[in-house]
Design a protein around this motif. Structure first.
Motif, PDB file in Angstrom:
ATOM      1  N   PHE A  64       0.792  -0.834   0.712  1.00 20.50           N
ATOM      2  CA  PHE A  64      -0.066   0.009  -0.292  1.00 20.50           C
ATOM      3  C   PHE A  64       0.865   1.056   0.250  1.00 20.50           C
ATOM      4  CE2 PHE A  64      -2.344   3.277   1.452  1.00 20.50           C
ATOM      5  CZ  PHE A  64      -4.191   3.249   1.282  1.00 20.50           C
ATOM      6  N   GLU A  65       0.451   2.083  -0.907  1.00 17.61           N
ATOM      7  CA  GLU A  65       1.266   3.420  -1.272  1.00 17.61           C
ATOM      8  C   GLU A  65       0.055   4.546  -1.224  1.00 17.61           C
ATOM      9  OE1 GLU A  65       4.246   4.331  -0.199  1.00 17.61           O
ATOM     10  OE2 GLU A  65       5.185   2.407  -0.340  1.00 17.61           O
ATOM     11  N   SER A  66      -0.445   5.330  -0.852  1.00 15.30           N
ATOM     12  CA  SER A  66      -0.853   6.782  -0.862  1.00 15.30           C
ATOM     13  C   SER A  66      -0.875   7.322  -2.694  1.00 15.30           C
ATOM     14  CB  SER A  66      -1.340   7.439  -0.287  1.00 15.30           C
ATOM     15  OG  SER A  66       0.055   7.983   0.236  1.00 15.30           O
ATOM     16  N   ILE A  67       0.380   7.314  -2.559  1.00 14.57           N
ATOM     17  CA  ILE A  67       1.044   8.275  -3.853  1.00 14.57           C
ATOM     18  C   ILE A  67       2.099   7.447  -4.881  1.00 14.57           C
ATOM     19  CG2 ILE A  67       2.927  10.162  -4.249  1.00 14.57           C
ATOM     20  CD1 ILE A  67       1.837  11.724  -1.747  1.00 14.57           C
ATOM     21  N   ALA A  68       2.257   7.667  -5.463  1.00  9.35           N
ATOM     22  CA  ALA A  68       2.899   6.910  -6.739  1.00  9.35           C
ATOM     23  C   ALA A  68       2.976   5.093  -6.319  1.00  9.35           C
ATOM     24  CB  ALA A  68       4.264   7.182  -7.037  1.00  9.35           C
ATOM     25  N   ALA A  69       1.885   4.404  -6.324  1.00  6.93           N
ATOM     26  CA  ALA A  69       1.328   2.774  -6.138  1.00  6.93           C
ATOM     27  C   ALA A  69       2.195   2.160  -7.542  1.00  6.93           C
ATOM     28  CB  ALA A  69       0.813   2.690  -5.430  1.00  6.93           C
ATOM     29  N   GLU A  70       2.563   1.098  -6.749  1.00  7.31           N
ATOM     30  CA  GLU A  70       3.413   0.525  -8.206  1.00  7.31           C
ATOM     31  C   GLU A  70       1.663  -0.922  -8.640  1.00  7.31           C
ATOM     32  OE1 GLU A  70       6.967  -1.346  -7.877  1.00  7.31           O
ATOM     33  OE2 GLU A  70       7.648   0.161  -6.685  1.00  7.31           O
ATOM     34  N   ALA A  71       1.091  -0.896  -7.372  1.00  7.63           N
ATOM     35  CA  ALA A  71      -0.026  -1.679  -8.042  1.00  7.63           C
ATOM     36  C   ALA A  71      -1.094  -2.204  -8.020  1.00  7.63           C
ATOM     37  CB  ALA A  71       0.479  -3.132  -6.633  1.00  7.63           C
ATOM     38  N   ASP A  72      -1.712  -2.088  -8.317  1.00  8.59           N
ATOM     39  CA  ASP A  72      -3.818  -2.814  -8.185  1.00  8.59           C
ATOM     40  C   ASP A  72      -4.389  -2.535  -7.180  1.00  8.59           C
ATOM     41  OD1 ASP A  72      -3.243  -1.553 -11.289  1.00  8.59           O
ATOM     42  OD2 ASP A  72      -3.058  -3.423 -11.234  1.00  8.59           O
ATOM     43  N   LEU A  73      -4.422  -3.820  -6.611  1.00  6.69           N
ATOM     44  CA  LEU A  73      -4.127  -4.400  -5.050  1.00  6.69           C
ATOM     45  C   LEU A  73      -3.655  -4.149  -4.252  1.00  6.69           C
ATOM     46  CD1 LEU A  73      -6.711  -7.713  -4.744  1.00  6.69           C
ATOM     47  CD2 LEU A  73      -5.765  -6.451  -3.036  1.00  6.69           C
ATOM     48  N   LEU A  74      -3.753  -2.757  -3.505  1.00 12.24           N
ATOM     49  CA  LEU A  74      -2.924  -2.373  -2.495  1.00 12.24           C
ATOM     50  C   LEU A  74      -3.210  -3.311  -0.912  1.00 12.24           C
ATOM     51  CD1 LEU A  74      -2.905   1.187  -3.397  1.00 12.24           C
ATOM     52  CD2 LEU A  74      -1.107  -0.609  -4.175  1.00 12.24           C
ATOM     53  N   THR A  91      -4.560  -2.029  16.024  1.00 10.53           N
ATOM     54  CA  THR A  91      -5.712  -0.649  16.022  1.00 10.53           C
ATOM     55  C   THR A  91      -5.530  -0.249  14.871  1.00 10.53           C
ATOM     56  OG1 THR A  91      -3.338   0.495  15.535  1.00 10.53           O
ATOM     57  CG2 THR A  91      -3.694   0.160  17.907  1.00 10.53           C
ATOM     58  N   GLY A  92      -6.280  -1.094  13.418  1.00  7.78           N
ATOM     59  CA  GLY A  92      -5.766  -0.650  12.386  1.00  7.78           C
ATOM     60  C   GLY A  92      -5.216  -0.944  11.167  1.00  7.78           C
ATOM     61  N   ALA A  93      -4.774  -0.109   9.921  1.00 15.46           N
ATOM     62  CA  ALA A  93      -3.742  -0.489   9.326  1.00 15.46           C
ATOM     63  C   ALA A  93      -2.344   0.290   9.934  1.00 15.46           C
ATOM     64  CB  ALA A  93      -4.275  -0.017   7.692  1.00 15.46           C
ATOM     65  N   GLU A  94      -1.758  -0.847   8.970  1.00 17.32           N
ATOM     66  CA  GLU A  94      -0.616  -0.036   9.627  1.00 17.32           C
ATOM     67  C   GLU A  94       1.120  -0.196   8.393  1.00 17.32           C
ATOM     68  OE1 GLU A  94       1.717  -2.686  12.105  1.00 17.32           O
ATOM     69  OE2 GLU A  94       0.151  -2.507  13.686  1.00 17.32           O
ATOM     70  N   ILE A  95       0.701   1.442   7.765  1.00 19.22           N
ATOM     71  CA  ILE A  95       1.461   1.283   6.836  1.00 19.22           C
ATOM     72  C   ILE A  95       3.175   1.382   7.040  1.00 19.22           C
ATOM     73  CG2 ILE A  95       1.861   3.482   5.134  1.00 19.22           C
ATOM     74  CD1 ILE A  95      -1.118   2.833   5.574  1.00 19.22           C
ATOM     75  N   GLY A  96       3.375   0.957   7.415  1.00 16.76           N
ATOM     76  CA  GLY A  96       5.322   1.032   8.399  1.00 16.76           C
ATOM     77  C   GLY A  96       4.728  -0.164   8.625  1.00 16.76           C
ATOM     78  N   ALA A 124     -11.040   2.023  -6.205  1.00 18.38           N
ATOM     79  CA  ALA A 124     -10.698   1.080  -5.728  1.00 18.38           C
ATOM     80  C   ALA A 124     -10.595   1.909  -3.701  1.00 18.38           C
ATOM     81  CB  ALA A 124      -9.593   0.973  -6.260  1.00 18.38           C
ATOM     82  N   TYR A 125      -9.892   2.690  -3.881  1.00 14.23           N
ATOM     83  CA  TYR A 125      -9.392   3.139  -2.467  1.00 14.23           C
ATOM     84  C   TYR A 125     -10.207   4.736  -2.457  1.00 14.23           C
ATOM     85  CZ  TYR A 125      -6.874  -0.714  -2.568  1.00 14.23           C
ATOM     86  OH  TYR A 125      -5.749  -2.727  -2.713  1.00 14.23           O
ATOM     87  N   PRO A 126     -10.905   4.928  -1.919  1.00 16.90           N
ATOM     88  CA  PRO A 126     -11.353   6.429  -1.915  1.00 16.90           C
ATOM     89  C   PRO A 126     -10.668   6.776  -0.529  1.00 16.90           C
ATOM     90  CG  PRO A 126     -12.717   4.531  -1.377  1.00 16.90           C
ATOM     91  CD  PRO A 126     -12.289   3.972  -1.492  1.00 16.90           C
ATOM     92  N   GLU A 127     -10.405   6.298   0.338  1.00 19.45           N
ATOM     93  CA  GLU A 127     -10.528   6.689   2.001  1.00 19.45           C
ATOM     94  C   GLU A 127      -8.461   7.675   1.765  1.00 19.45           C
ATOM     95  OE1 GLU A 127      -8.946   2.551   2.165  1.00 19.45           O
ATOM     96  OE2 GLU A 127     -10.234   4.422   1.074  1.00 19.45           O
ATOM     97  N   ALA A 128      -7.789   7.033   0.072  1.00 27.08           N
ATOM     98  CA  ALA A 128      -6.780   7.634  -0.146  1.00 27.08           C
ATOM     99  C   ALA A 128      -6.282   8.881  -0.918  1.00 27.08           C
ATOM    100  CB  ALA A 128      -5.781   6.172  -0.560  1.00 27.08           C
ATOM    101  N   HIS A 129      -5.368   9.628  -0.887  1.00 34.08           N
ATOM    102  CA  HIS A 129      -6.046  10.672  -1.558  1.00 34.08           C
ATOM    103  C   HIS A 129      -5.266  10.713  -2.184  1.00 34.08           C
ATOM    104  CE1 HIS A 129      -7.157  13.168   2.461  1.00 34.08           C
ATOM    105  NE2 HIS A 129      -6.799  12.061   2.875  1.00 34.08           N
ATOM    106  N   GLY A 130      -4.653  11.349  -3.623  1.00 33.20           N
ATOM    107  CA  GLY A 130      -4.618  11.272  -5.130  1.00 33.20           C
ATOM    108  C   GLY A 130      -5.134  10.317  -5.614  1.00 33.20           C
ATOM    109  N   GLY A 131      -5.674   9.338  -5.324  1.00 34.22           N
ATOM    110  CA  GLY A 131      -6.328   7.882  -6.319  1.00 34.22           C
ATOM    111  C   GLY A 131      -4.984   7.027  -6.532  1.00 34.22           C
ATOM    112  N   PRO A 132      -4.704   5.565  -5.940  1.00 32.26           N
ATOM    113  CA  PRO A 132      -3.610   4.790  -6.368  1.00 32.26           C
ATOM    114  C   PRO A 132      -4.160   4.443  -7.906  1.00 32.26           C
ATOM    115  CG  PRO A 132      -5.339   3.601  -5.432  1.00 32.26           C
ATOM    116  CD  PRO A 132      -5.955   5.103  -5.779  1.00 32.26           C
ATOM    117  N   ARG A 133      -2.913   3.442  -7.943  1.00 36.21           N
ATOM    118  CA  ARG A 133      -2.753   3.430  -9.418  1.00 36.21           C
ATOM    119  C   ARG A 133      -3.480   2.596  -9.982  1.00 36.21           C
ATOM    120  NH1 ARG A 133      -0.234  -1.808 -11.579  1.00 36.21           N
ATOM    121  NH2 ARG A 133       0.437  -1.343 -14.167  1.00 36.21           N
TER     122      ARG A 133
END
Length: 516
Positions: free
Chosen positions: A309-319, A326-331, A491-500
């Motif tokens: 999962f990357e909010s900016i410049a993601a390389e995948a479709d399904l993140l 506590t929920g999703a851990e980006i790191g 696909a990811y409305p919660e991500a800003h900028g819209g993933p790939r």
């Protein structure tokens, strides 16, 4: 000769020569002009004047700059679409081979990427889906098809090939070609001459020609000399039979090349407009419970890439991201996922997954190997990664002819699930749908992708409803989504900028006929 020219004797009919001073009657003749007169019937040109032959010779010898440039006419492309196959070595029976495929004569209105589907009884090592890409010069990058005949009976094996050119913005320009090349698998003890004879018998378009500056000198074997220079160019075949009783001499290259004509099999049909075209979307629950997920992420791609999962410049479709208490851990452990970790694509026998990462993927606890496609099965467990367990664990909860559903088995089970669809494919019958779904997936609506957008089919009435943000979701409520469900064209409305993986990604859909 002329008549008498004396004006005082108009009735004199005596003929006189031009140089006579008087006629036979004694009439004086006036002086005449003796300058020669040129007439059109003159056979010999006068001195100093050019003849017609000289004029034509002078016209032919004039330079092109003297008469101006010749008008250029547009030349029509008369070459038919063909698939050039080369590099096939029939003597490598039972071993691994790689043949080179090259597109030739394709029309200029093709999409920049042509999808190729392959099916054969031979053991294909690279899967069943490939893509030809057009270069900036207008030609096509070749592909290599790897296969093996190990353990197969000798004989001829057909390779069914379909080429699909699809335009996302102009569905009416979609085109499809097909061809069926035949590969010869000889016996282990077959000679090169027998292999060549079989090849010549099966390929009727083989031509035997003498190349430029080719020389073949043959003298009688009875004490004479035999001096032959044979050159086989471009994987051609040369065969020489002396018929001298001493046997046969076969000359040839180890590889064989030929062209297969591509036959167009479909007619462009104008597609209906969808109110909300998208290749990625999401069904969002405002009040999710234990039986539903907050986000049902929808994808309609030929190849869906699973990755970090990357909010900016993601390389995948399904993140994907690791979920903790506590929920999703980006790191943290999420960084152990590759940007491109695995690929799920549609094949002729369903859906398959391929590991393309550096950390590995476990399928039911077993690593299949990198770049080794494996068919998905209902209930299969997908673990990302193989080195560290528990980061992301998915399960195949529905496996249909047009789609596959993945649910999370880890801490993110209530957060999201994934609905992967083949673009422009109609769902199978309801009975087949129920038989290939687990209880968690049976609660989801029947969704599919057509005309560039997502649709929902009512299981009872069979009515199809296009999904759009402004559409009413009354029929979705009957399938367990709840009154608070809403459709979002990302696909990811919660991500800003819209993933790939959203609707911005360009894809090339292909249509496969499905049984009802």
């Amino acid at each position: 000769m002329n008549r008498c020219r004396n004006p005082e004797h108009p009735h004199c009919t005596v003929w006189v020569m031009p140089d006579d001073a008087m006629c036979a009657h004694g009439h004086a003749q006036p002086a005449v002009d003796t300058q020669p007169v040129l007439t059109p019937v003159t056979t010999a040109p006068a001195a100093g004047l050019p003849s017609s032959f000289d004029a034509i010779t002078a016209l032919r010898s004039r330079r092109p700059t003297d008469i101006g440039p010749a008008p250029t006419l547009p030349r029509a492309n008369l070459q038919r679409p063909q698939l050039h196959i080369s590099g096939f070595d029939p003597r490598a029976a039972g071993g691994r081979q790689a043949i080179r495929l090259e597109l030739r004569g394709m029309p200029m209105d093709c999409a920049p990427e042509v999808r190729m589907l392959v099916r054969s009884a031979l053991r294909l090592h690279g899967g069943e889906s490939y893509a030809f890409q057009r270069t900036s010069r207008g030609d096509w990058r070749p592909l290599f098809l790897e296969f093996s005949s190990r353990g197969l009976e000798h004989g001829q094996y057909r390779i069914e090939i379909e080429l699909h050119s699809h335009h996302r913005q102009a569905p009416e320009s979609n085109r499809t070609w097909t061809c069926s090349p035949v590969i010869l698998v000889p016996r282990q003890d077959a000679s090169l001459g027998e292999i060549h004879q079989t090849f010549l018998a099966t390929h009727k378009n083989v031509r035997v020609t003498a190349d430029d500056a080719g020389i073949a000198r043959v003298n009688a074997p009875g004490g004479g000399r035999i001096d032959i220079d044979v050159t086989a160019r471009n994987a051609s075949i040369a065969q020489l039979n002396l018929d001298s009783g001493s046997g046969k001499i076969d000359l040839g290259m180890s590889t064989i090349a030929w062209d297969e004509d591509l036959i167009e099999i479909d007619i462009p049909v104008e597609a209906a407009l969808h109110p909300c075209p998208a290749t990625g979307a999401c069904l969002v629950h405002a009040e999710a419970d234990s039986a539903t997920q907050r986000h049902v992420r929808l994808f309609a791609l030929d190849e869906c890439v699973l990755g970090r999962f990357e909010s900016i410049a993601a390389e995948a479709d399904l993140l994907l991201a690791h979920h903790g208490e506590t929920g999703a851990e980006i790191g943290g452990l999420t960084r152990r996922l590759s940007g491109r970790h695995a690929v799920i694509r549609r094949s002729r026998h369903g859906f398959e997954i391929e590991d393309v990462s550096r950390y590995g993927v476990l399928l039911d606890g077993v690593w299949p190997g990198k770049h080794m496609p494996v068919q998905l099965r209902l209930g299969m467990r997908l673990e990302l990664t193989a080195s560290i367990k528990g980061i992301v664990t998915l399960e195949v909860t529905a496996l249909m002819a047009h789609a596959v559903v993945l649910h999370r088995l880890d801490a993110g089970a209530r957060a999201e699930c994934f609905y992967l669809m083949a673009p422009d494919c109609i769902p199978a019958s309801n009975r087949h749908q129920q038989a290939s779904s687990m209880p968690r997936a049976a609660a989801l609506p029947m969704l599919f992708h057509r005309d560039g957008g997502f649709w929902q089919r009512d299981r009872d009435s069979g009515r199809d409803t296009p999904l759009a943000p402004q559409a009413q979701l009354d029929r979705l409520q009957q399938t367990g989504l709840g009154i608070a469900a809403r459709f979002v064209a990302q696909a990811y409305p919660e991500a800003h900028g819209g993933p790939r993986g959203g609707s911005e990604r360009h894809h090339h859909a292909f249509t496969v006929a499905l049984d009802a």
